[in-house]
Design a protein around this motif. Structure first.
Motif, PDB file in Angstrom:
ATOM      1  N   THR A 152      49.974  21.926  66.642  1.00 19.81           N
ATOM      2  CA  THR A 152      49.916  21.744  65.192  1.00 19.81           C
ATOM      3  C   THR A 152      50.256  23.008  64.410  1.00 19.81           C
ATOM      4  O   THR A 152      50.742  22.934  63.282  1.00 19.81           O
ATOM      5  N   ASP A 153      50.043  24.178  65.022  1.00 17.70           N
ATOM      6  CA  ASP A 153      50.273  25.440  64.318  1.00 17.70           C
ATOM      7  C   ASP A 153      51.747  25.715  64.059  1.00 17.70           C
ATOM      8  O   ASP A 153      52.088  26.465  63.138  1.00 17.70           O
ATOM      9  N   VAL A 154      52.631  25.134  64.868  1.00 14.60           N
ATOM     10  CA  VAL A 154      54.048  25.509  64.816  1.00 14.60           C
ATOM     11  C   VAL A 154      54.996  24.328  64.614  1.00 14.60           C
ATOM     12  O   VAL A 154      56.206  24.519  64.476  1.00 14.60           O
ATOM     13  N   LEU A 155      54.475  23.110  64.574  1.00 12.53           N
ATOM     14  CA  LEU A 155      55.343  21.938  64.407  1.00 12.53           C
ATOM     15  C   LEU A 155      55.761  21.757  62.951  1.00 12.53           C
ATOM     16  O   LEU A 155      54.940  21.867  62.039  1.00 12.53           O
ATOM     17  N   VAL A 156      57.037  21.474  62.756  1.00 12.66           N
ATOM     18  CA  VAL A 156      57.546  21.111  61.432  1.00 12.66           C
ATOM     19  C   VAL A 156      57.614  19.585  61.313  1.00 12.66           C
ATOM     20  O   VAL A 156      57.101  18.993  60.365  1.00 12.66           O
ATOM     21  N   CYS A 157      58.231  18.944  62.294  1.00 10.40           N
ATOM     22  CA  CYS A 157      58.340  17.480  62.287  1.00 10.40           C
ATOM     23  C   CYS A 157      58.690  17.007  63.685  1.00 10.40           C
ATOM     24  O   CYS A 157      59.107  17.794  64.553  1.00 10.40           O
ATOM     25  N   ALA A 158      58.523  15.712  63.908  1.00 15.40           N
ATOM     26  CA  ALA A 158      58.855  15.098  65.188  1.00 15.40           C
ATOM     27  C   ALA A 158      59.569  13.780  64.934  1.00 15.40           C
ATOM     28  O   ALA A 158      59.317  13.105  63.928  1.00 15.40           O
ATOM     29  N   GLU A 159      60.451  13.418  65.850  1.00 17.37           N
ATOM     30  CA  GLU A 159      61.191  12.166  65.741  1.00 17.37           C
ATOM     31  C   GLU A 159      60.967  11.333  67.001  1.00 17.37           C
ATOM     32  O   GLU A 159      60.746  11.887  68.089  1.00 17.37           O
ATOM     33  N   GLY A 160      61.040  10.023  66.831  1.00 22.74           N
ATOM     34  CA  GLY A 160      60.851   9.147  67.973  1.00 22.74           C
ATOM     35  C   GLY A 160      61.341   7.743  67.682  1.00 22.74           C
ATOM     36  O   GLY A 160      61.970   7.477  66.660  1.00 22.74           O
ATOM     37  N   VAL A 161      61.028   6.846  68.617  1.00 23.81           N
ATOM     38  CA  VAL A 161      61.427   5.442  68.527  1.00 23.81           C
ATOM     39  C   VAL A 161      60.193   4.591  68.739  1.00 23.81           C
ATOM     40  O   VAL A 161      59.423   4.829  69.682  1.00 23.81           O
ATOM     41  N   ASP A 162      59.977   3.589  67.872  1.00 21.34           N
ATOM     42  CA  ASP A 162      58.805   2.736  68.042  1.00 21.34           C
ATOM     43  C   ASP A 162      59.130   1.530  68.920  1.00 21.34           C
ATOM     44  O   ASP A 162      60.261   1.352  69.367  1.00 21.34           O
ATOM     45  N   ARG A 163      58.116   0.706  69.173  1.00 27.39           N
ATOM     46  CA  ARG A 163      58.252  -0.397  70.128  1.00 27.39           C
ATOM     47  C   ARG A 163      59.312  -1.422  69.700  1.00 27.39           C
ATOM     48  O   ARG A 163      59.883  -2.126  70.539  1.00 27.39           O
ATOM     49  N   ALA A 164      59.586  -1.479  68.403  1.00 28.12           N
ATOM     50  CA  ALA A 164      60.605  -2.411  67.911  1.00 28.12           C
ATOM     51  C   ALA A 164      62.004  -1.817  67.942  1.00 28.12           C
ATOM     52  O   ALA A 164      62.972  -2.491  67.578  1.00 28.12           O
ATOM     53  N   GLY A 165      62.124  -0.559  68.376  1.00 27.02           N
ATOM     54  CA  GLY A 165      63.429   0.086  68.439  1.00 27.02           C
ATOM     55  C   GLY A 165      63.825   0.813  67.170  1.00 27.02           C
ATOM     56  O   GLY A 165      64.982   1.227  67.024  1.00 27.02           O
ATOM     57  N   ASN A 166      62.867   1.002  66.253  1.00 26.96           N
ATOM     58  CA  ASN A 166      63.165   1.705  65.003  1.00 26.96           C
ATOM     59  C   ASN A 166      63.026   3.209  65.179  1.00 26.96           C
ATOM     60  O   ASN A 166      62.080   3.681  65.822  1.00 26.96           O
ATOM     61  N   LEU A 167      63.953   3.974  64.588  1.00 22.56           N
ATOM     62  CA  LEU A 167      63.849   5.419  64.609  1.00 22.56           C
ATOM     63  C   LEU A 167      62.806   5.842  63.591  1.00 22.56           C
ATOM     64  O   LEU A 167      62.798   5.366  62.447  1.00 22.56           O
ATOM     65  N   ARG A 168      61.924   6.746  63.988  1.00 25.26           N
ATOM     66  CA  ARG A 168      60.823   7.178  63.116  1.00 25.26           C
ATOM     67  C   ARG A 168      60.806   8.707  63.036  1.00 25.26           C
ATOM     68  O   ARG A 168      61.169   9.399  63.986  1.00 25.26           O
ATOM     69  N   ARG A 169      60.350   9.209  61.899  1.00 25.08           N
ATOM     70  CA  ARG A 169      60.207  10.653  61.702  1.00 25.08           C
ATOM     71  C   ARG A 169      58.831  10.934  61.122  1.00 25.08           C
ATOM     72  O   ARG A 169      58.381  10.222  60.218  1.00 25.08           O
ATOM     73  N   PHE A 170      58.179  11.967  61.647  1.00 22.78           N
ATOM     74  CA  PHE A 170      56.838  12.317  61.214  1.00 22.78           C
ATOM     75  C   PHE A 170      56.778  13.799  60.845  1.00 22.78           C
ATOM     76  O   PHE A 170      57.184  14.649  61.641  1.00 22.78           O
ATOM     77  N   THR A 171      56.272  14.097  59.671  1.00 19.76           N
ATOM     78  CA  THR A 171      56.021  15.493  59.322  1.00 19.76           C
ATOM     79  C   THR A 171      54.794  15.976  60.091  1.00 19.76           C
ATOM     80  O   THR A 171      54.047  15.179  60.684  1.00 19.76           O
ATOM     81  N   GLN A 172      54.557  17.279  60.051  1.00 16.32           N
ATOM     82  CA  GLN A 172      53.381  17.823  60.713  1.00 16.32           C
ATOM     83  C   GLN A 172      52.109  17.149  60.190  1.00 16.32           C
ATOM     84  O   GLN A 172      51.228  16.774  60.963  1.00 16.32           O
ATOM     85  N   ALA A 173      52.020  16.966  58.875  1.00 18.25           N
ATOM     86  CA  ALA A 173      50.826  16.343  58.299  1.00 18.25           C
ATOM     87  C   ALA A 173      50.684  14.897  58.749  1.00 18.25           C
ATOM     88  O   ALA A 173      49.567  14.408  58.983  1.00 18.25           O
ATOM     89  N   GLU A 174      51.795  14.206  58.892  1.00 21.72           N
ATOM     90  CA  GLU A 174      51.756  12.795  59.290  1.00 21.72           C
ATOM     91  C   GLU A 174      51.386  12.598  60.758  1.00 21.72           C
ATOM     92  O   GLU A 174      51.032  11.485  61.163  1.00 21.72           O
ATOM     93  N   MET A 175      51.442  13.651  61.546  1.00 22.25           N
ATOM     94  CA  MET A 175      51.046  13.542  62.949  1.00 22.25           C
ATOM     95  C   MET A 175      49.536  13.377  63.101  1.00 22.25           C
ATOM     96  O   MET A 175      49.057  12.925  64.132  1.00 22.25           O
ATOM     97  N   GLY A 176      48.771  13.770  62.094  1.00 18.75           N
ATOM     98  CA  GLY A 176      47.325  13.593  62.145  1.00 18.75           C
ATOM     99  C   GLY A 176      46.673  14.311  63.307  1.00 18.75           C
ATOM    100  O   GLY A 176      45.817  13.761  64.009  1.00 18.75           O
ATOM    101  N   PHE A 177      47.031  15.572  63.508  1.00 16.04           N
ATOM    102  CA  PHE A 177      46.510  16.319  64.646  1.00 16.04           C
ATOM    103  C   PHE A 177      45.026  16.657  64.486  1.00 16.04           C
ATOM    104  O   PHE A 177      44.570  17.082  63.421  1.00 16.04           O
ATOM    105  N   THR A 178      44.285  16.457  65.573  1.00 16.07           N
ATOM    106  CA  THR A 178      42.946  17.009  65.725  1.00 16.07           C
ATOM    107  C   THR A 178      42.892  17.602  67.131  1.00 16.07           C
ATOM    108  O   THR A 178      43.919  17.679  67.821  1.00 16.07           O
TER     109      THR A 178
END
Length: 312
Positions: A152-178
């Motif tokens: 969480t200290d160094v991530l800007v954003c992450a990208e991936g694919v969901d179960r339906a095949g959609n491309l998704r992008r998440f900001t550091q805040a949207e990752m909900g790290f604990t």
């Protein structure tokens, strides 16, 4: 070894343009650090992100999907994993690109390799990844950390694919790290991430990485067949201290053992099964609960089915 029904023809029918490899009943034991476990009903290695999205979009929604990385923090149960197991690899998911103070990284990249690339680029703040024996995909999923640093200290954003095949992008805040957790949707398979360092002295960064390496080698059974830290640290406590106080250092079950060197590590000492390792972990949890009242929670991911019971 019990085999699953071969569903690869049905998958090919639904997604004839797939370019990645589909292998039925592929043993997974060689892909995990514990070297235990049953097969994947189907192992899929996508050619790239588009290929992964195509598979997920076409796949029958009833077919479960599981993703694995380097297998360092993983127990595959002896009965194997039903459905499709996705394992990312190759150039499409294994590249690192330096962009000023950022590093764009495929999620199949080992954490240690990210630390090295950052050091070579003179970027500070990522040396802690040298002490994490997994891949970037796992680091994103569990907010991996070591030696004072976390994903969480160094991530800007992450990208991936969901179960339906959609491309998704998440900001550091949207990752909900604990602590050792991300709140990102469970069905997302991460494919790349952007990390940000800060300018630093390469020699000093490399010296810090050497310190991390030395500390890890001195304290952890890294040359054993192990899965890394077994349990999360409870609030205000250390898991290994609770395990030690419960008298579990060196405890065995079948071929599995609590490490004598670091008792928050389980090791495949002598031909252990996945059931031996998981059972030993549950016995440790029971003893810690009885002696301290603390409920330990698994840090190691456990997937798949138990082996069918053998009638006598």
């Amino acid at each position: 070894m019990t085999a699953f029904p071969d569903i690869t023809p049905a998958i090919r029918d639904r997604a004839p343009a797939l370019r990645g490899r589909l292998i039925a009943n592929q043993p997974l034991s060689d892909l995990t650090w514990f070297r235990v476990g049953g097969p994947a009903q189907v192992l899929f290695t996508p050619a790239d992100t588009e290929d992964l999205a195509a598979l997920l979009a076409a796949l029958d929604p009833e077919v479960p999907v599981t993703v694995i990385g380097l297998g360092s923090n993983l127990i595959v149960r002896d009965g194997g994993v039903p459905g499709v197991v996705v394992r990312l690899g190759g150039k499409a998911f294994g590249s690192i690109a330096v962009e000023a103070e950022d590093l764009r990284v495929g999620t199949a990249v080992p954490d240690m390799r990210l630390a090295k690339a950052a050091a070579e680029a003179g970027l500070d703040g990522l040396a802690f990844f040298r002490g994490i024996p997994g891949s970037i995909g796992g680091a994103l999923r569990m907010n991996a950390g070591a030696h004072g640093g976390e994903t969480t200290d160094v991530l800007v954003c992450a990208e991936g694919v969901d179960r339906a095949g959609n491309l998704r992008r998440f900001t550091q805040a949207e990752m909900g790290f604990t602590y050792r957790h991300s709140a990102a949707p469970d069905d997302v398979i991460f494919t790349s991430a952007l990390f940000r360092g800060r300018p630093g002295d390469r020699a000093a960064i490399e010296a810090e990485m050497e310190r991390v390496t030395a500390a890890r080698e001195a304290a952890q059974p890294i040359r054993e067949r192990t899965g890394g830290s077994t349990f999360k640290n409870p609030p205000g406590a250390k898991a290994w201290q609770l395990v030690d106080a419960a008298g579990c250092r060196g405890l065995t079950l079948g071929g599995a053992q609590v490490s004598e060197m670091h008792c928050n590590f389980l090791i495949n000492r002598d031909g252990a099964t996945a059931a031996d390792i998981e059972g030993l972990g549950e016995e440790v949890r029971r003893r810690v609960r009885e002696t301290s009242g603390v409920e330990l929670h698994w840090e190691i991911k456990r997937i798949g089915l138990d082996a069918p019971a053998v009638s006598r």
